[in-house]
Write an enzyme that holds these catalytic residues in place. Structure first.
Site, PDB file in Angstrom:
ATOM      1  CG  HIS A 126     -48.284 -41.045 -47.653  1.00  0.00           C
ATOM      2  ND1 HIS A 126     -48.516 -40.388 -48.746  1.00  0.00           N
ATOM      3  CD2 HIS A 126     -46.970 -40.923 -47.178  1.00  0.00           C
ATOM      4  CE1 HIS A 126     -47.257 -39.791 -49.198  1.00  0.00           C
ATOM      5  NE2 HIS A 126     -46.309 -40.383 -48.026  1.00  0.00           N
ATOM      6  CD  GLN A 127     -55.265 -40.284 -49.550  1.00  0.00           C
ATOM      7  OE1 GLN A 127     -55.930 -40.271 -50.654  1.00  0.00           O
ATOM      8  NE2 GLN A 127     -55.890 -40.265 -48.442  1.00  0.00           N
TER       9      GLN A 127
END
Length: 197
Positions: A126-127
């Site tokens: 994920h970011q």
């Protein structure tokens, strides 16, 4: 937060007798490094010290790095990653439970052909997220740093997976969960380990 006792093991001393050591010291003597917590600066320092120690002992012999990591601090992870890439000893990585976010980068950063997962392990990409605290000028600086670090992570994962940074950006806009088989297909690992026996 869970509390547990670190187990001790009894090893036979070469000159006779027994020696009691904690499990992590015993694993280190076998060239095994284990990450079983989220990464912060203290955890990163301990991992880096172990990697440097093992490389100084035998720079050409592989180091087995087992990962069960819930994520953690990006700069701390990058310090461990850079050490893995810097030392001469090849670092074989294995995900034994989960490798979330920064843990996934360490898993993918293992020696080519030597990145593995157990069959029921998972990887989550994920970011990076910001803390979002402080005065507005500080928030702007944090946002700029977050964008820079996201680009760095995308470049690192691109190098190890063969995926383009653009595809990685698209794939990490939301949490992306990989089974062991999916991680193999994506290029995060090289093999899914089979049960022994």
């Amino acid at each position: 937060m869970s509390t547990y006792t670190i187990p001790n093991v009894i090893a036979q001393h070469p000159r006779g007798g027994e020696r009691i050591t904690d499990i992590y010291s015993h694993l280190l003597a076998e060239r095994i490094v284990y990450l079983g917590t989220p990464i912060d600066s203290g955890v990163a320092n301990a991992l880096i010290a172990q990697l440097l120690h093992l490389e100084s002992e035998s720079p050409d012999q592989e180091i087995n790095f087992y990962i069960n990591c819930e994520g953690g601090d990006l700069p701390s992870m990058l310090a461990v990653y850079d050490t893995m890439q810097h030392i001469g000893a090849p670092v074989h990585t294995t995900c034994v439970g989960q490798a979330i976010a920064v843990g996934a980068v360490l898993l993918a950063g293992g020696a080519p052909g030597q990145r593995a997962m157990l069959p029921h392990a998972r990887v989550v990409l994920h970011q990076p997220a910001a803390r979002g605290q402080g005065p507005i000028p500080d928030l702007i600086l944090q946002a700029d740093e977050l964008v820079r670090m996201r680009s760095e992570i995308e470049a690192i994962l691109s190098r190890h997976t063969g995926r383009s940074p653009e595809q990685l950006r698209e794939d990490t806009d939301r949490d992306r969960v990989f089974t062991a088989t999916a991680a193999l297909e994506y290029g995060l690992i090289d093999t899914v380990l089979s049960p022994r026996g």
